[in-house]
Design a protein around this motif. Sequence first.
Motif, PDB file in Angstrom:
ATOM      1  N   GLU A 196      -1.004 -24.097 -24.986  1.00 26.26           N
ATOM      2  CA  GLU A 196      -0.748 -22.673 -25.182  1.00 26.26           C
ATOM      3  C   GLU A 196       0.315 -22.177 -24.198  1.00 26.26           C
ATOM      4  OE1 GLU A 196      -3.626 -19.800 -26.600  1.00 26.26           O
ATOM      5  OE2 GLU A 196      -3.711 -19.019 -24.550  1.00 26.26           O
ATOM      6  N   ALA A 197       0.181 -22.601 -22.954  1.00 29.67           N
ATOM      7  CA  ALA A 197       1.143 -22.182 -21.934  1.00 29.67           C
ATOM      8  C   ALA A 197       2.541 -22.719 -22.265  1.00 29.67           C
ATOM      9  CB  ALA A 197       0.692 -22.672 -20.561  1.00 29.67           C
ATOM     10  N   ILE A 208       1.183 -16.621 -19.004  1.00 31.14           N
ATOM     11  CA  ILE A 208       0.652 -17.877 -18.454  1.00 31.14           C
ATOM     12  C   ILE A 208      -0.133 -17.569 -17.176  1.00 31.14           C
ATOM     13  CG2 ILE A 208       1.267 -20.155 -17.515  1.00 31.14           C
ATOM     14  CD1 ILE A 208       3.737 -20.126 -19.277  1.00 31.14           C
ATOM     15  N   LEU A 209       0.305 -16.542 -16.454  1.00 35.15           N
ATOM     16  CA  LEU A 209      -0.387 -16.174 -15.211  1.00 35.15           C
ATOM     17  C   LEU A 209      -1.817 -15.716 -15.478  1.00 35.15           C
ATOM     18  CD1 LEU A 209       2.453 -14.123 -13.456  1.00 35.15           C
ATOM     19  CD2 LEU A 209       1.871 -16.527 -13.141  1.00 35.15           C
ATOM     20  N   ASP A 210      -2.066 -15.319 -16.700  1.00 36.45           N
ATOM     21  CA  ASP A 210      -3.360 -14.778 -17.108  1.00 36.45           C
ATOM     22  C   ASP A 210      -4.317 -15.886 -17.559  1.00 36.45           C
ATOM     23  OD1 ASP A 210      -4.799 -12.488 -17.377  1.00 36.45           O
ATOM     24  OD2 ASP A 210      -4.172 -12.076 -19.441  1.00 36.45           O
ATOM     25  N   ILE A 254      -5.869  -5.110  -4.388  1.00 36.40           N
ATOM     26  CA  ILE A 254      -4.626  -5.403  -5.097  1.00 36.40           C
ATOM     27  C   ILE A 254      -4.692  -6.828  -5.622  1.00 36.40           C
ATOM     28  CG2 ILE A 254      -2.129  -5.619  -4.870  1.00 36.40           C
ATOM     29  CD1 ILE A 254      -2.161  -3.121  -3.350  1.00 36.40           C
ATOM     30  N   ASN A 255      -4.516  -6.953  -6.921  1.00 37.44           N
ATOM     31  CA  ASN A 255      -4.596  -8.266  -7.551  1.00 37.44           C
ATOM     32  C   ASN A 255      -3.259  -8.559  -8.239  1.00 37.44           C
ATOM     33  OD1 ASN A 255      -5.017 -10.480  -9.117  1.00 37.44           O
ATOM     34  ND2 ASN A 255      -6.780  -9.665 -10.251  1.00 37.44           N
ATOM     35  N   PRO A 256      -2.405  -9.343  -7.551  1.00 41.15           N
ATOM     36  CA  PRO A 256      -1.066  -9.588  -8.098  1.00 41.15           C
ATOM     37  C   PRO A 256      -1.107 -10.352  -9.414  1.00 41.15           C
ATOM     38  CG  PRO A 256      -1.371 -10.695  -5.964  1.00 41.15           C
ATOM     39  CD  PRO A 256      -2.657 -10.019  -6.283  1.00 41.15           C
ATOM     40  N   ARG A 257      -2.275 -10.921  -9.762  1.00 42.25           N
ATOM     41  CA  ARG A 257      -2.352 -11.698 -11.001  1.00 42.25           C
ATOM     42  C   ARG A 257      -2.834 -10.865 -12.175  1.00 42.25           C
ATOM     43  NH1 ARG A 257      -5.092 -17.147 -10.059  1.00 42.25           N
ATOM     44  NH2 ARG A 257      -5.060 -16.995 -12.307  1.00 42.25           N
ATOM     45  N   LEU A 258      -3.074  -9.593 -11.913  1.00 40.53           N
ATOM     46  CA  LEU A 258      -3.500  -8.713 -13.000  1.00 40.53           C
ATOM     47  C   LEU A 258      -2.273  -8.359 -13.837  1.00 40.53           C
ATOM     48  CD1 LEU A 258      -5.977  -7.081 -13.998  1.00 40.53           C
ATOM     49  CD2 LEU A 258      -5.100  -5.176 -12.698  1.00 40.53           C
ATOM     50  N   VAL A 259      -2.169  -8.951 -15.028  1.00 26.49           N
ATOM     51  CA  VAL A 259      -0.981  -8.669 -15.854  1.00 26.49           C
ATOM     52  C   VAL A 259      -1.341  -7.971 -17.161  1.00 26.49           C
ATOM     53  CG1 VAL A 259       0.389 -10.504 -14.860  1.00 26.49           C
ATOM     54  CG2 VAL A 259      -0.982 -10.979 -16.889  1.00 26.49           C
ATOM     55  N   ARG A 260      -2.627  -7.907 -17.499  1.00 32.43           N
ATOM     56  CA  ARG A 260      -3.097  -7.252 -18.723  1.00 32.43           C
ATOM     57  C   ARG A 260      -2.658  -8.032 -19.967  1.00 32.43           C
ATOM     58  NH1 ARG A 260      -6.236  -5.707 -19.371  1.00 32.43           N
ATOM     59  NH2 ARG A 260      -6.072  -3.955 -20.735  1.00 32.43           N
ATOM     60  N   GLY A 261      -3.481  -7.924 -21.008  1.00 24.66           N
ATOM     61  CA  GLY A 261      -3.243  -8.718 -22.208  1.00 24.66           C
ATOM     62  C   GLY A 261      -2.194  -8.166 -23.155  1.00 24.66           C
ATOM     63  N   LEU A 262      -1.752  -6.951 -22.936  1.00 26.56           N
ATOM     64  CA  LEU A 262      -0.814  -6.346 -23.881  1.00 26.56           C
ATOM     65  C   LEU A 262       0.564  -6.262 -23.246  1.00 26.56           C
ATOM     66  CD1 LEU A 262      -3.137  -3.359 -24.860  1.00 26.56           C
ATOM     67  CD2 LEU A 262      -3.183  -5.677 -25.733  1.00 26.56           C
ATOM     68  N   ASP A 263       1.578  -6.357 -24.080  1.00 26.58           N
ATOM     69  CA  ASP A 263       2.952  -6.406 -23.569  1.00 26.58           C
ATOM     70  C   ASP A 263       3.487  -5.076 -23.071  1.00 26.58           C
ATOM     71  OD1 ASP A 263       3.356  -9.012 -23.857  1.00 26.58           O
ATOM     72  OD2 ASP A 263       4.767  -8.896 -25.541  1.00 26.58           O
ATOM     73  N   TYR A 264       2.889  -3.962 -23.521  1.00 30.80           N
ATOM     74  CA  TYR A 264       3.597  -2.703 -23.324  1.00 30.80           C
ATOM     75  C   TYR A 264       3.484  -2.100 -21.928  1.00 30.80           C
ATOM     76  CZ  TYR A 264      -0.872  -0.796 -25.240  1.00 30.80           C
ATOM     77  OH  TYR A 264      -2.169  -0.504 -25.526  1.00 30.80           O
ATOM     78  N   TYR A 265       2.717  -2.724 -21.040  1.00 26.69           N
ATOM     79  CA  TYR A 265       2.550  -2.104 -19.722  1.00 26.69           C
ATOM     80  C   TYR A 265       3.733  -2.304 -18.788  1.00 26.69           C
ATOM     81  CZ  TYR A 265      -2.310  -1.304 -20.960  1.00 26.69           C
ATOM     82  OH  TYR A 265      -3.451  -0.880 -21.567  1.00 26.69           O
TER      83      TYR A 265
END
Length: 424
Positions: A196-197, A208-210, A254-265
């Motif tokens: 997948e990555a 991929i970070l997620d 603070i969580n630098p790996r928090l990227v959220r599942g949706l692209d629009y952020y």
Amino acid sequence: MSNETLQAVRGMNDILPEESELWLWFEQVVRDWLAAYGYRNIRMPLVEPTSLFKRAIGEVTDIVEKEMYSFEDSLNGDQLTLRPEGTASCVRAVLQHNLLYNAPQRLYYSGPMFRHERPQKGRYRQFHQVGVEALGFAGPDIDAEQIMMCARLWKKLGIRDVTLQLNTLGDAASRQRHRTKLIAYFEQHLAVLDAEAQRRLHSNPLRILDSKNPAMQAVIEAAPQLMDELDSEALAHFASVQAILTRHEIAFEINPRLVRGLDYYNRTVFEWVTTRLGAQGTICAGGRYDGLIEQIGGKPAPAMGFAMGVERLLVLLQEAGMPLPKPKVDVYIVHQCELAAILASRVAEQLRDTDMRVLMHCGGGSFKSQMKKADASGAIVSVVIGDDEALANEVSVKPMRGGEQIRVCVQELTATINKFILQE
Ligand code: ATP
Ligand code: MG
């Protein structure tokens, strides 16, 4: 035709009356809470053109790649999708009706969302969200306000053990720089990446970070950080959000790996998580989406929003020992014989005129069996009408929590019952 009992679709739940009491209570608390912050309700259709979600959420996301219930309208061939989330629909509605014309908008919606996922505790195919969106606001003040709102709601609901994770995704240019570095970095570690990555490497490397794949964690850990690419404006915005939260004593991590599942952020993103729900620990998630309105065809405008998972919140509520609110009944009406039935329904309507909650016995049966039902209903009083009473245009009032049964004329009934209700 088979006569097997029909079942609900897997992952889609009935909410039975007992549990529904909790939902109703929760929904009322949520409505009052939103009103306290000036948010107004908006209701969108459950079905939207598939292209809306592809454009808003992003083609290379879990939702669009594999979780959407999409189908062709058999009558006209349109491609349609059951909404998997509410932000895209909300923005679509705001643009379609020109709501941003001369003022920013604070809006909320709630209702079912649909995602084709593997059902398990806290993860369903039809689930419910309360979504909160502030459109047309650019500053960090609204980001902080939305996060503080959540903290207040948890307090109102008596939910503890949730923590706030915070991150910033910066703006387009820094994300582009970071993306280029990420791709170069992961290309050097291709062997470690799962299928997948590898597939997402060029289309959406941030995702991929997620990944939760343990074999990839070390490589992910050492990947180039977006934080190092942020420009001064995005950093100042983030610092300001943190300062406001700190002033209000809202703890965050603070969580630098928090990227959220949706692209629009972009910029601020956050999640409220608990350790009490196993892998389904995120109860609320959101962030800023300054690019989305333009992406859906509107004049560029900043925005910030979040959504809560209602099922997950309710599990937490129940665990916190929230007593289930019981349906309240003031009066149960017991009656026998034809004349009594006529008086009974007249009396029931008379009491409802004063907003009392009245359960009228239906279906006959002896006085004794009717009184058992009255007992079980939790009513404060029962009104007993036999032929004898009916002929005299009178009724008997029996307090259900002890006390003498009394006989009153119909005109005095409302006042008599009110006395008992006030004593409760
Ligand atoms: P997850 O990582 O758990 O899949 P997500 O990032 O896909 O969550 P969002 O799209 O941010 O979730 O939705 C907001 C909230 O809605 C989540 O934090 C969660 O509480 C809830 N939620 C999302 N998907 C489901 C689901 N399938 N069943 C129940 N609740 C859900
Ligand atoms: Mg998901």
